[in-house]
Design an enzyme around this catalytic site. Structure first.
Site: not given
Ligand code: HXC
Length: 260
Positions: A68, A111, A114, A134
């Protein structure tokens, strides 16, 4: 009828397969509100289309979906989340009657993981990474991960992934029962397409009823599920395709499905 235009997904159809590709590369296909709306709208439209027998959901090579959209959620209050019933719209996706094949390469996190768990058949590239991170954001899965992961992979693996936030690779995800098949990354697109086209080439009433009946296994006690299966089996004898399928077997030819 004019085709709707979408900003965050690419949509196409061929050979009875409706294809939805997540297309927010700058955010690794993070699921913001617009993307969620568009995926559900496109999938719902395919679901209502008699000429579509399977839906293929794909991301990019680097990310199926990285979760998400954290940037969209960061400032939300509990009241706002509750008022919008954040993530409820995915119930419409999970309720699709048309089988959904997910082609997962790269990150399927939060997400994104999921969303894959909502698909009926999950084909993963060997480099795919699954995770429910998360917990590292101070929250928990919100799009069904706690429930669907526990059902597909069992309590031990669901607790491991959700409490630690660790990523698992495609091979482990397959061993856990989250993934149907793993193929080389370079073969993912072709394999997922082949699987979707194969499902779409079957009788649509039969694939719909098959999906519905397997899905019921997660909701019903065994005796009730077995009775449902028997009744669904009986009901399919009302379709033209049952008559055609069995006649074709006897006549040693391929069935010509009418999808009714
Ligand atoms: C918003 C995201 C994002 C996310 C990545 N990006 N994941 N933006 N929401 N979930 C964005 C980054 O901010 C970045 O933008 C661009 O995508 C590239 O990501 P990087 O981090 O620079 O890439 P990398 O170093 O290759 O790392 C990849 C990654 C990392 C390991 C996937 O991006 C990451 O850990 N993302 C978050 C994963 C996560 O926690 N997902 C769960 C979300 S909560 P900019 O503009 O900064 O360059 C969820 C559940 C919801 O899904 C239910 C609970 C409420």
């Amino acid at each position: 009828m004019t085709e709707p235009t979408y900003a965050t997904i690419k949509v196409s159809s061929a050979k009875r397969v409706g294809r939805i590709q997540l297309n927010r590369p700058a955010a690794l296909n993070a699921l913001d509100e617009r993307t969620m709306d568009e995926v559900v709208a496109a999938a719902t439209a395919f679901d209502a289309d008699d000429s579509v027998g399977a839906i293929l959901l794909a991301g990019s090579q680097k990310a199926f979906a990285a979760g998400a959209d954290i940037k969209e959620m960061v400032d939300k209050s509990a009241a706002e989340m509750r008022a919008a019933d954040w993530f409820r719209r995915w119930e419409d996706f999970a309720a699709l009657r048309t089988p959904v094949v997910a082609a997962v390469s790269g990150y399927a996190l939060g997400g994104g993981c999921e969303l894959a768990l909502m698909a009926d058949v999950v084909i993963a590239g060997s480099g795919a990474t699954f995770g429910q991170p998360e917990i590292n954001l101070g929250v928990i899965p919100g799009m069904g991960g706690s429930q669907r992961l526990a059902r597909s992979a069992g309590k031990a693996k669901a607790m491991d992934m959700i409490l630690t936030g660790r990523h698992v690779d495609a091979a482990e995800a397959e061993r856990m029962g989250m993934v149907s098949r793993v193929v080389e990354d370079g073969e993912l697109e072709a394999e997922a397409k082949t699987v979707a086209e194969l499902i779409a080439s079957k009788s649509k009433p039969a694939t719909q009823v098959a999906k519905e009946t397997v899905a019921a296994a997660f909701e019903t006690p065994l005796q009730q599920g077995l009775l449902l299966e028997r009744r669904q089996f009986h009901a399919l004898f009302s379709t033209e395709d049952q008559a055609e399928g069995m006649a074709a077997f006897q006549e040693k030819r391929k069935p010509r499905w009418q999808h009714r």
